[in-house]
Design a protein around this motif. Structure first.
Motif, PDB file in Angstrom:
ATOM      1  N   SER A 215      14.375 -21.216 -23.072  1.00 23.15           N
ATOM      2  CA  SER A 215      12.984 -21.293 -22.599  1.00 23.15           C
ATOM      3  C   SER A 215      12.535 -22.749 -22.486  1.00 23.15           C
ATOM      4  O   SER A 215      11.895 -23.138 -21.505  1.00 23.15           O
ATOM      5  CB  SER A 215      12.063 -20.532 -23.552  1.00 23.15           C
ATOM      6  OG  SER A 215      12.364 -19.152 -23.555  1.00 23.15           O
TER       7      SER A 215
ATOM      8  N   MET B 178       8.377 -22.460 -23.296  1.00 21.69           N
ATOM      9  CA  MET B 178       8.500 -23.012 -21.950  1.00 21.69           C
ATOM     10  C   MET B 178       7.526 -24.163 -21.729  1.00 21.69           C
ATOM     11  O   MET B 178       7.868 -25.175 -21.108  1.00 21.69           O
ATOM     12  CB  MET B 178       8.262 -21.908 -20.916  1.00 21.69           C
ATOM     13  CG  MET B 178       9.374 -20.881 -20.855  1.00 21.69           C
ATOM     14  SD  MET B 178       9.037 -19.558 -19.656  1.00 21.69           S
ATOM     15  CE  MET B 178      10.476 -18.513 -19.904  1.00 21.69           C
TER      16      MET B 178
ATOM     17  N   SER C 282      13.935 -15.990 -21.609  1.00 21.48           N
ATOM     18  CA  SER C 282      12.804 -15.957 -22.529  1.00 21.48           C
ATOM     19  C   SER C 282      13.174 -15.525 -23.948  1.00 21.48           C
ATOM     20  O   SER C 282      12.451 -15.817 -24.890  1.00 21.48           O
ATOM     21  CB  SER C 282      11.715 -15.020 -21.990  1.00 21.48           C
ATOM     22  OG  SER C 282      12.189 -13.683 -21.926  1.00 21.48           O
ATOM     23  N   ARG C 283      14.315 -14.848 -24.122  1.00 16.88           N
ATOM     24  CA  ARG C 283      14.645 -14.356 -25.466  1.00 16.88           C
ATOM     25  C   ARG C 283      15.293 -15.434 -26.336  1.00 16.88           C
ATOM     26  O   ARG C 283      15.438 -15.249 -27.540  1.00 16.88           O
ATOM     27  CB  ARG C 283      15.540 -13.130 -25.381  1.00 16.88           C
ATOM     28  CG  ARG C 283      16.949 -13.386 -24.895  1.00 16.88           C
ATOM     29  CD  ARG C 283      17.746 -12.102 -24.898  1.00 16.88           C
ATOM     30  NE  ARG C 283      19.110 -12.313 -24.408  1.00 16.88           N
ATOM     31  CZ  ARG C 283      20.043 -11.374 -24.402  1.00 16.88           C
ATOM     32  NH1 ARG C 283      19.747 -10.158 -24.845  1.00 16.88           N
ATOM     33  NH2 ARG C 283      21.253 -11.625 -23.953  1.00 16.88           N
TER      34      ARG C 283
ATOM     35  N   SER D  37       7.807 -16.979 -26.071  1.00 14.75           N
ATOM     36  CA  SER D  37       8.685 -17.563 -25.051  1.00 14.75           C
ATOM     37  C   SER D  37       7.889 -18.439 -24.088  1.00 14.75           C
ATOM     38  O   SER D  37       8.366 -19.493 -23.639  1.00 14.75           O
ATOM     39  CB  SER D  37       9.428 -16.467 -24.285  1.00 14.75           C
ATOM     40  OG  SER D  37       8.517 -15.613 -23.594  1.00 14.75           O
ATOM     41  N   ALA D  38       6.660 -18.040 -23.757  1.00 14.67           N
ATOM     42  CA  ALA D  38       5.805 -18.843 -22.884  1.00 14.67           C
ATOM     43  C   ALA D  38       5.455 -20.170 -23.557  1.00 14.67           C
ATOM     44  O   ALA D  38       5.437 -21.228 -22.908  1.00 14.67           O
ATOM     45  CB  ALA D  38       4.542 -18.072 -22.535  1.00 14.67           C
TER      46      ALA D  38
ATOM     47  N   LEU E  36       6.180 -12.096 -19.540  1.00 15.55           N
ATOM     48  CA  LEU E  36       6.662 -12.991 -20.585  1.00 15.55           C
ATOM     49  C   LEU E  36       5.908 -12.732 -21.882  1.00 15.55           C
ATOM     50  O   LEU E  36       4.715 -12.419 -21.858  1.00 15.55           O
ATOM     51  CB  LEU E  36       6.473 -14.457 -20.183  1.00 15.55           C
ATOM     52  CG  LEU E  36       7.362 -15.018 -19.070  1.00 15.55           C
ATOM     53  CD1 LEU E  36       6.892 -16.416 -18.691  1.00 15.55           C
ATOM     54  CD2 LEU E  36       8.819 -15.045 -19.493  1.00 15.55           C
ATOM     55  N   SER E  37       6.602 -12.887 -22.999  1.00  6.86           N
ATOM     56  CA  SER E  37       5.946 -12.803 -24.303  1.00  6.86           C
ATOM     57  C   SER E  37       5.295 -14.151 -24.625  1.00  6.86           C
ATOM     58  O   SER E  37       5.668 -15.189 -24.055  1.00  6.86           O
ATOM     59  CB  SER E  37       6.954 -12.444 -25.385  1.00  6.86           C
ATOM     60  OG  SER E  37       7.899 -13.488 -25.549  1.00  6.86           O
TER      61      SER E  37
ATOM     62  N   ILE F  66       3.304 -19.846 -15.498  1.00 12.17           N
ATOM     63  CA  ILE F  66       3.624 -19.095 -16.719  1.00 12.17           C
ATOM     64  C   ILE F  66       2.422 -18.265 -17.170  1.00 12.17           C
ATOM     65  O   ILE F  66       2.567 -17.114 -17.610  1.00 12.17           O
ATOM     66  CB  ILE F  66       4.076 -20.057 -17.834  1.00 12.17           C
ATOM     67  CG1 ILE F  66       5.369 -20.758 -17.423  1.00 12.17           C
ATOM     68  CG2 ILE F  66       4.282 -19.309 -19.143  1.00 12.17           C
ATOM     69  CD1 ILE F  66       6.503 -19.822 -17.074  1.00 12.17           C
TER      70      ILE F  66
ATOM     71  N   LEU G  91      14.976 -13.534 -16.158  1.00  8.99           N
ATOM     72  CA  LEU G  91      13.795 -14.060 -16.839  1.00  8.99           C
ATOM     73  C   LEU G  91      13.776 -13.609 -18.294  1.00  8.99           C
ATOM     74  O   LEU G  91      13.414 -14.383 -19.190  1.00  8.99           O
ATOM     75  CB  LEU G  91      12.533 -13.569 -16.121  1.00  8.99           C
ATOM     76  CG  LEU G  91      11.215 -14.279 -16.469  1.00  8.99           C
ATOM     77  CD1 LEU G  91      11.293 -15.764 -16.172  1.00  8.99           C
ATOM     78  CD2 LEU G  91      10.060 -13.646 -15.697  1.00  8.99           C
ATOM     79  N   TYR G  92      14.229 -12.375 -18.530  1.00 11.07           N
ATOM     80  CA  TYR G  92      14.283 -11.866 -19.904  1.00 11.07           C
ATOM     81  C   TYR G  92      15.321 -12.636 -20.725  1.00 11.07           C
ATOM     82  O   TYR G  92      15.076 -12.998 -21.889  1.00 11.07           O
ATOM     83  CB  TYR G  92      14.628 -10.374 -19.887  1.00 11.07           C
ATOM     84  CG  TYR G  92      14.886  -9.800 -21.260  1.00 11.07           C
ATOM     85  CD1 TYR G  92      13.835  -9.547 -22.144  1.00 11.07           C
ATOM     86  CD2 TYR G  92      16.193  -9.524 -21.679  1.00 11.07           C
ATOM     87  CE1 TYR G  92      14.077  -9.025 -23.408  1.00 11.07           C
ATOM     88  CE2 TYR G  92      16.442  -9.010 -22.944  1.00 11.07           C
ATOM     89  CZ  TYR G  92      15.377  -8.762 -23.797  1.00 11.07           C
ATOM     90  OH  TYR G  92      15.614  -8.260 -25.052  1.00 11.07           O
TER      91      TYR G  92
ATOM     92  N   THR H 201      14.896 -19.372 -27.505  1.00 14.67           N
ATOM     93  CA  THR H 201      13.946 -20.494 -27.508  1.00 14.67           C
ATOM     94  C   THR H 201      14.509 -21.705 -26.784  1.00 14.67           C
ATOM     95  O   THR H 201      13.807 -22.355 -25.996  1.00 14.67           O
ATOM     96  CB  THR H 201      13.584 -20.879 -28.961  1.00 14.67           C
ATOM     97  OG1 THR H 201      12.990 -19.755 -29.609  1.00 14.67           O
ATOM     98  CG2 THR H 201      12.619 -22.047 -28.981  1.00 14.67           C
TER      99      THR H 201
END
Length: 308
Positions: A174, A212, A168-169, A208-209, A204-205, A195, A164-165, A171
């Protein structure tokens, strides 16, 4: 690992079941009126845009609105440029679902479930429909709490948290993740709810959310493309318009994701609500922009579809 995946699938289905119950109650009251309004009040782009916002907010599903538009356009009952205006309105209207989900509350969940169940036992159509809406919304909130409960097991499974990391890192990853998952589930609302739950548990940051959710905007276009299969060219144009608007909108907004995250972080301290606000702002800006260029956009879609 298997138990997490199993529970994830279970909560997705609970969410979709709740969404189905909610939509069933709404449609029993207003579905046929929606069709009448679409045909009657779309004489210019501004009216079409507002109708798209209102109808999608009521139906709680942009996919339902788009399918109706594809059908009406294919039948020659709706002028194609006005159909684009309704699509733009639908993109804004569907963000109200995310805003509604951001107010998820444990006690409110039980109030909705119990009151909705009681009303479902009353054999009068309007009361039964209201019961569907309340029980459906309560079921959706139940799924959201289920998603939140998965946060700790994911943290305790290193490769899942790392996966997941890794997604999410970047773009691009994501956006692709949001697009694929939404395309599979056929519900941007379910994905957004998931999310938001993960954000509330700090998995999640915000940037990144947001990426998504932008991907989810593209993923939800698959429903319109499926609805356009076998329809006349006007219906296909409508589905293509939905796809192009979302692809171009996401591409345009990629450089501004961090700016959008900073902006909405000043509007609310609640992570899920920040994401809901970001979705509203993104769709409002993109839809307002394309609303000014409906004729060139319709000409572009007709030209590219002929070449295809």
């Amino acid at each position: 690992m298997e138990s997490i995946v199993t529970m994830f699938i279970v909560y997705i289905w609970i969410f979709l079941f709740g969404l189905f119950i909610l939509k069933t109650g709404i449609q029993q009251i207003s579905y046929h009126k929606m069709k009448m309004w679409i045909k009657k009040y779309t004489s210019n782009p501004i009216k079409g845009f507002l109708i798209g916002v209102v109808i999608t907010a009521i139906l709680q599903s942009s996919s339902t609105t788009i399918v109706i538009i594809v059908s009406l356009t294919s039948l020659g009952l709706l002028y194609f440029p006005n159909a684009i205006a309704i699509i733009l309105g639908a993109n804004v209207g569907t963000t109200l679902t995310a805003e509604l989900l951001s107010f998820s509350n444990f006690w409110l969940m039980w109030i909705l479930l119990i009151s909705g169940f009681i009303l479902l036992c009353i054999h009068k159509q309007r009361i039964f429909s209201i019961g569907c809406m309340l029980f459906g919304l309560g079921t959706i909130f139940t799924a959201l709490y289920g998603f939140e409960s998965l946060a700790e097991p994911i943290r305790q499974t290193p490769y899942m948290e790392e996966g997941l990391y890794d997604i999410s890192r970047e773009t691009t990853y994501s956006i692709l993740f949001g697009m694929v998952v939404t395309g599979i589930t056929q519900s941007s609302s379910a994905f957004t709810g998931m999310i938001m739950s993960f954000m509330n548990q700090e998995l999640l940051s915000l940037p990144s959310a947001i990426a998504m959710v932008l991907g989810a905007n593209i993923g939800t276009c698959f429903t319109a493309l499926l609805a356009a299969i076998g329809s006349k060219m006007e219906g296909k144009w409508t589905a293509y318009a939905h796809l192009w608007v979302n692809i171009l909108g996401v591409l345009f907004f990629i450089p501004f994701i961090n700016w959008l995250g900073d902006f909405v972080s000043h509007l609310s301290a609640i992570p899920g609500r920040q994401l809901a606000h970001a979705s509203v702002i993104f769709n409002l800006i993109i839809s307002s922009f394309f609303l000014l260029f409906i004729k060139p956009l319709s000409a572009f879609i007709k030209m590219t579809s002929r070449k295809a």
